[in-house]
Scaffold this active site. Sequence first.
Site, PDB file in Angstrom:
ATOM      1  N   ASP A 187       0.820  -1.206   0.000  1.00 25.72           N
ATOM      2  CA  ASP A 187       0.000   0.000   0.000  1.00 25.72           C
ATOM      3  C   ASP A 187       0.858   1.262   0.000  1.00 25.72           C
ATOM      4  O   ASP A 187       1.932   1.299   0.602  1.00 25.72           O
ATOM      5  CB  ASP A 187      -0.907  -0.021   1.240  1.00 25.72           C
ATOM      6  CG  ASP A 187      -1.842   1.162   1.308  1.00 25.72           C
ATOM      7  OD1 ASP A 187      -2.691   1.282   0.409  1.00 25.72           O
ATOM      8  OD2 ASP A 187      -1.714   1.967   2.241  1.00 25.72           O
ATOM      9  N   GLU A 231       1.013  -0.633  -5.173  1.00 26.69           N
ATOM     10  CA  GLU A 231       0.011   0.406  -5.395  1.00 26.69           C
ATOM     11  C   GLU A 231       0.791   1.715  -5.464  1.00 26.69           C
ATOM     12  O   GLU A 231       1.086   2.339  -4.445  1.00 26.69           O
ATOM     13  CB  GLU A 231      -1.010   0.446  -4.253  1.00 26.69           C
ATOM     14  CG  GLU A 231      -2.193   1.359  -4.543  1.00 26.69           C
ATOM     15  CD  GLU A 231      -2.412   2.434  -3.498  1.00 26.69           C
ATOM     16  OE1 GLU A 231      -3.275   3.290  -3.721  1.00 26.69           O
ATOM     17  OE2 GLU A 231      -1.717   2.442  -2.466  1.00 26.69           O
TER      18      GLU A 231
END
EC number: 2.4.1.18
Length: 738
Positions: free
Chosen positions: A418, A471
């Site tokens: 993330d 990401e």
Amino acid sequence: MAGGRALTTEQAAPGLARNDLEALIAATHPDPFAVLGPHRDAEGYCVRAYLPGALSVELIASDDGRTLCRMHDEQAPGLFEARLEQPCAYRLRIRWAGGEQETEDPYSFGPLLGEVDTYLFSEGNHRDLGHCLGAQCLSVDGISGVRFALWAPNARRVSVVGDFNSWDGRRHPMRLRHPSGIWELFIPRLQPGERYKYEILGHGGILPLKADPMARATTLPPDTSSRIEAPLQHEWLDQQWMAERVRRQAVDAPISIYELHVGSWRRDGGDEGRLYDWHELAERLIPYVCDLGFTHIELMPVMEHPFGGSWGYQLLSQFAPSARYGSPHDFATFVDACHQAGIGVILDWVPAHFPTDDHGLGRFDGTALYEYAHPFEGFHQDWDTYIYNLGRTEVHGFMLASALYWLREFHVDALRVDAVASMLYRDYSRKDGEWIPNCHGGRENLEAIDFIRHLADVTKSEIPGALIIAEESTAWPGVSKPTAEGGLGFDFKWNMGWMHDTLKYIEEDPVNRRYHHDKMTFGLIYAFSEHFVLPISHDEVVHGKRALIDKMPGDRWQQFANLRAYLSFMWTHPGKKLLFMGCEFGQWREWSHDRELDWYLLGYPDHQGLQQLVRDLNRLYREQPALHQRDCSPEGFRWLIGDDSANSVFAWLRLDAQGRPLLVVGNFTPVVRTDYRIGVPLPGRWRELLNSDAECYAGSNIGNGPGIDSNPIEAHGEAQSLSLTLPPLGMLILAPQE
């Protein structure tokens, strides 16, 4: 100790020096092992135990249970002392107000952590911290118990506290292992399931009780305690999946991901119902995912986190599955069941930041230990979180070990990392003057980049077939290139640019789409610069962005037709696929972590039709090599029509490794287009494999029947062409008939 005899009470042990006594009572003694437990002196052996609140204590022989002597607390209440002439293996029989306890003395055990462990930890290269630090159930000299080990180098004193010692920090102070800064203590006879935390005395006083950074299990929120967990003893039955994983997750394999939040996919009793545990979820989720044809599921963070509204992205337990859904063993069983059904498991993993909760990692030993000290480096203003100091070797190693733990311990197939962009840039979301340059004066976070590359290399060398997915929302070059070629080493990168461009296009009224034609074509300019995943994720259906179906323009029929066309465009575009739960059947409400999906909508034909389309898209994506083999290679794509903005029509070929073509055509207006000529590379009959406007998807059923023959009319650089009927707001996939 060997056998011995007890002396009389008149021969009581000598008292402690005043400074040692005061420090022990005040719980500030820097070395409790120097004064507690058995110690040799000129007169024999002195045994001391500090047990505040105990009514009486006896020494009993370990071999036969005979009473050796009664201990006395004459020097200070709770400080029990006795003398033995000879060494003797002993136990303590302790009488409390609530009952009697018999146990070995924690302070009779020597250091337990090996020098190699402490060296590798300090070096930042211990690959198996999950089975080294924290609360480890083990036996020492045949005595079962729990060894606690905690890194807190700047603490003056650390104690283990829990229900087992009435949360009294005086009872179990730990031993400091120099120079690693690790504190350790073996507590005999302690059992799995017990709650615990650490009481830490910093240079500014006693800190709020801290949960164990290395805890492998936790209590159920809102409680924030760590929980002693027995070693995982799951008998894995996923050998076939693991043997095939390298092939199943290769860059030329079909990878179609169903993203979900465990607590809100489905609940027992609807929106206000009970959360399903891992076993119940497996019974419901796995058949559903298999039926829809997804190859993988991606779970939003399941690591323990204090606030459910963070969706798991502000987590504090980098080694513990959330107690909300069951035990670590339950989670392993769930992953195993997914693998046996042919479903891969991807976990969202957060090495970029952590929350500021008092019981967490922030200023863990009274200093900025896990985070950067300066707020310009160590604090995320956007998220109100701390930033890991990955330049510190111990923190680097802690996070590396966390990633490897999920991949090894639970057979997880991939980690989706993330917020990578926030890790790469020191000025991420910061104004001028609010960030600190690197040692070269640049904006790159060199420590985080080094960590990412190390993680990628270690994962590839030690866990074959496991993936690391980024990401990452910027134009950083080489995100998915090998580290040996100067890249970051990720296997795939989320294509955030494609997502934003194409969603902006599809949200436009069809009459205006001619002015935004490039939003759909621009992604092909860079589509093969990285190994991409095309994501329609949870972030696109929350915070006022509206549900995916609700983004679509027009009346209800057009909204569903637009969404069917958009998903068909996505599944036929180069790149792996990711779709957030609820989008597959057209949920109207924005997603909320506090309620389940609106499953009742599947009682309506248009929602059923959309779900059936996703099912068929996944089937074709797996069955047709042209749709996945060259997802990341320019040889697998060829434009036929990319410039017909007036009609909002697109057409291209997807080609497999042998050059066999599929024709994809999209009409993004509600106008039926007849006799629309498109060049094709092969003569003969072409048949429709999929028509997003088909009746079975609740469409108007306009198309080209069972097949259409090519004509020797040149078009789009091809000697043959087809005269097609293009359905309104529809996508076609055609293949040459063999």
